[in-house]
Every structure is written in structure tokens, then in C-alpha cells.
Design an enzyme around this catalytic site. Sequence first.
Site, PDB file in Angstrom:
ATOM      1  N   HIS A  23       0.869  -1.185   0.000  1.00 45.75           N
ATOM      2  CA  HIS A  23       0.000   0.000   0.000  1.00 45.75           C
ATOM      3  C   HIS A  23       0.907   1.237   0.000  1.00 45.75           C
ATOM      4  O   HIS A  23       2.018   1.186   0.533  1.00 45.75           O
ATOM      5  CB  HIS A  23      -0.834  -0.060   1.288  1.00 45.75           C
ATOM      6  CG  HIS A  23      -1.875   1.001   1.425  1.00 45.75           C
ATOM      7  ND1 HIS A  23      -1.580   2.278   1.837  1.00 45.75           N
ATOM      8  CD2 HIS A  23      -3.215   0.962   1.241  1.00 45.75           C
ATOM      9  CE1 HIS A  23      -2.705   2.980   1.878  1.00 45.75           C
ATOM     10  NE2 HIS A  23      -3.710   2.211   1.530  1.00 45.75           N
ATOM     11  N   ASP A  72       3.137  -4.575   8.162  1.00 44.76           N
ATOM     12  CA  ASP A  72       1.929  -3.768   8.013  1.00 44.76           C
ATOM     13  C   ASP A  72       0.743  -4.737   8.110  1.00 44.76           C
ATOM     14  O   ASP A  72       0.446  -5.465   7.172  1.00 44.76           O
ATOM     15  CB  ASP A  72       1.981  -3.062   6.648  1.00 44.76           C
ATOM     16  CG  ASP A  72       0.657  -2.408   6.268  1.00 44.76           C
ATOM     17  OD1 ASP A  72      -0.321  -2.554   7.026  1.00 44.76           O
ATOM     18  OD2 ASP A  72       0.614  -1.764   5.204  1.00 44.76           O
ATOM     19  N   CYS A  86      -4.872   2.593  -3.605  1.00 46.15           N
ATOM     20  CA  CYS A  86      -3.638   3.080  -2.976  1.00 46.15           C
ATOM     21  C   CYS A  86      -2.500   2.082  -3.148  1.00 46.15           C
ATOM     22  O   CYS A  86      -1.681   1.889  -2.241  1.00 46.15           O
ATOM     23  CB  CYS A  86      -3.838   3.391  -1.497  1.00 46.15           C
ATOM     24  SG  CYS A  86      -4.969   4.728  -1.213  1.00 46.15           S
TER      25      CYS A  86
HETATM   26  N1  PMP Z   1      -1.598  -0.688   4.627  1.00 45.21           N
HETATM   27  C1  PMP Z   1      -2.562  -1.429   4.056  1.00 45.21           C
HETATM   28  C2  PMP Z   1      -2.221  -2.810   3.571  1.00 45.21           C
HETATM   29  C3  PMP Z   1      -3.844  -0.911   3.934  1.00 45.21           C
HETATM   30  O1  PMP Z   1      -4.802  -1.639   3.371  1.00 45.21           O
HETATM   31  C4  PMP Z   1      -4.126   0.392   4.423  1.00 45.21           C
HETATM   32  C5  PMP Z   1      -5.507   0.999   4.292  1.00 45.21           C
HETATM   33  N2  PMP Z   1      -6.122   0.846   3.058  1.00 45.21           N
HETATM   34  C6  PMP Z   1      -3.092   1.113   5.005  1.00 45.21           C
HETATM   35  C7  PMP Z   1      -1.848   0.543   5.091  1.00 45.21           C
HETATM   36  C8  PMP Z   1      -3.306   2.473   5.547  1.00 45.21           C
HETATM   37  O2  PMP Z   1      -4.168   2.430   6.639  1.00 45.21           O
HETATM   38  P1  PMP Z   1      -4.779   3.754   7.256  1.00 45.21           P
HETATM   39  O3  PMP Z   1      -5.401   4.496   6.112  1.00 45.21           O
HETATM   40  O4  PMP Z   1      -5.779   3.264   8.242  1.00 45.21           O
HETATM   41  O5  PMP Z   1      -3.667   4.495   7.884  1.00 45.21           O
END
Ligand code: PMP
Length: 416
Positions: A132, A209, A373
Site C-alpha cells: 500500500h 503492516d 492506494c
Molecule cells: N496498509 C494497508 C495494507 C492498507 O490496506 C491500508 C488501508 N487501506 C493502510 C496501510 C493504511 O491504513 P490507514 O489508512 O488506516 O492508515
Amino acid sequence: MSHTNNSLTHRLKDGALRRDFPIFRTNSRDNGLIYLDSGASAQKPHSVLTSIQDFYDSAYANIHRGVYQLSEEATLRYEGGRERVRRFLNARRVEEIVFVRGTTEAINLLASTFGRSKVGPGDEILITHMEHHSNIVPWQMLCQSTGAHLVVVPITDDGALDLEEFERLLGPRTKLVSVAHVSNALGTINPVKEIVRLAHDKGVPVVIDGAQAVPHLPVDVQDLDCDFYVFSGHKIYGPTGIGALYGKAGHLAAMPPYQGGGDMIESVTFDKTTYAPVPARFEAGTPNIAGVVGLTAALDYVDAVGFEAIQEHGEDLLEHGTRLLEEIPGLRIVGTAARKVPVFSFVLDDIHPHDVGTFLAGANVAVRAGHHCAQPVMERFGVPATTRASLGIYNTREDLQALVDAILQLRRFFGK
Ligand code: PMP
């Protein structure tokens, strides 16, 4: 909560958990919403919502500083939440849990503190092609300011991590590995325990993560032996604006602060400030106290349902959904790794994913369309975007059928 653990587990199996989530009701009747966007953010059970309301109604004050009862009560709930997260992740010590806004903030914190102290010019930070943006950009920013390089482990055509390449790229200059436990765009579950073992053999610390993993899989940070594990509350049926960072005590103790301000200090003069011990050192300013209360209720809820049942349910949805979607002519699932959570990214004929998403919305089926993203994943599979259905504990086989019916209708609409 009025249900026993056992009854919540049964309700999951019966497809009745949906009734615990007020979003699916309008004037106490089921509103027919088919919510397939839990990967972006999960809906909240009633118990999470009432825990927040109760807290503001009866126990709210700022924490760690009041001498009066309310502040003590609020502090107890906040620190109780830390213990709850410790237990959820099976961390050894409660001081190893730092509250943050979410996964993104946790990774930025790590890049600015741990990362900055570990990497210099010519060093390498190893990530994967399926990350991400939140697990790419903070490291890229760190590389820009230190002269280090980002090295990217490739993924296979089915969307799995290429573990042989990982081993090969883990070189003498690698100072840090940061990898998703589960990919948000593909649903792939990465072999994180193996990754940690391989990295530790070379003395390299590992950040995981866990944003997409915690709603689907039980996590044991002692068993994984990872150095850091981060997640967001809102993906695990908790509130937005709260998440947690687990770090091994030795690492956290050696790390400089992230932000300066209240609560993170020991003493302040204009000449010099000394910092509080961990975890307070990383929690500058008034934190999201009610968020911690809501997160506590969410973890209680999920644990009461039970991960054994959640995994079984997820596997059933994954298998069933894959079978149904594969039967649709012109539909290609992007991400078919052997180990996955129930996430279906797909492209359909030459119909743009945004058109697919909009059409499905008209059928009361909520999915996400876009790059999720994770633009490098889209580039890897040669698509500008996908439509993604990501499922949670309230979803059922009927929801998948509704998705498929709507897609078939859409194909007819486009004359396919
Ligand atoms: N890492 C991954 C794998 C995610 O799916 C997400 C959220 N889509 C994030 C990081 C970021 O999370 P947040 O927007 O809650 O900070």
C-alpha cells in the site's frame, strides 16, 4: 454485551452477525445494503458505538493528569485498552504498545525514528511490489533524506510474493524490511513468519503492516518474532483515528521521539527537555481516548466471535466467491494466490472499473473501484484500476450472489 462467545460464533455461521451492525438497518428493518468494501473500512457493531457513547456519558475526562475520579476512570479505560491490544497481539509487555492514528501514522513514526537511526547513504530498505502507498512513501521519503535506496521484491503472476527473490535481494546493505501481512489490492497472505526468519538470519529488523491482516487472521507477535507490527482500528470494526504500533521493547526504548509536546516529556526547561519512557514518549498531545475505548470494544467483539470461526467463514466466502466470479465470461480476477483473504479484485471485459463500481452502487452493492492506494500493483498487472470486493464478518454467500447478479446485469446492459 448480551451474547455469549458461543452465540456470537453461531451467529457468524448463521449469517446473522449483520444484525449487530446498525448500518444495515433503517428504522429497525434491514435496508438491503450489500457492503463489500471492508478492506477500505469496516462497519461497526453496536457494542463499539455504545462503548464510545457510554464513555463520553459517564467517564470522560483527559487522561494521565487529573487528580479527580473522572480522569482516573478515563485513564484506566485508556490504559486498559493498551492491555487489550497487548493481549490481542500477544505482545510480551504492555509498554510495547503505542497508540497512533492508524497504520499510516505508525509507519511514518517508524520511518522518522527507527528508520532514520538505522539507514545511511547507500543502505537499502526492502519492501515488496504489493505494498500500500502507506508502506512505500514514508520509506521513499526516508531514502530521499538519507541517501538510502528502496529495493522492491517482485510478485508472481498470481499475486504471491517471490520468496526466492526476497532471499536474493536481502543483501549486505539491507538495513530494514517492511512488508504487508496481507495485500489490500490482491488479498494475498504473505509468509511473514518465514520472512522474519530469513531477515533475522541476516540481522535485519522487520516491520509488518498488519492493516488488512488483523480482521481476518489471529496475530501473535511473539510467534512471528517481528520487530514491529502495525494496524488500524477502523479496519477491524473499530473507530477511525486510532491504531496501534507494536514494537519490541528494546527497539522502542532506543528510539528518539517522533513528535514533541505534552505527555511525552519527563521534564522541560528552555535549555533542555528529557523524554518520558515508552510508550508515553511516542504519544505526544491528548490522544484519541474515546478511540481507544471503541477499539477495545471492537477487539472484544472480534475475539468473542473467534478467529477460528472468522477464518473458516472467510475461507468459505473466498472459495465460493472465486467459483462464482470465475464463471462470469470476460471477468478476470487479479490476485489468485494460494493463500488469500476474501478479497476479489477484478477487471471485466473492456468496461472501466469506475463504471462497474457505479453500476453496482445502483444495485445497492458497495465496492471500491480504483488503484486501491497500490498503484505499483496495478502497473504490475497491466491494468489502470480494478473493481474490488472485500468482505468482512457480516458478509454471506448471499452477498456474493448479489454481487454476481449485479455484474451479470451490467454485462447485459453493455450488450455483452
Ligand atoms: N496498509 C494497508 C495494507 C492498507 O490496506 C491500508 C488501508 N487501506 C493502510 C496501510 C493504511 O491504513 P490507514 O489508512 O488506516 O492508515
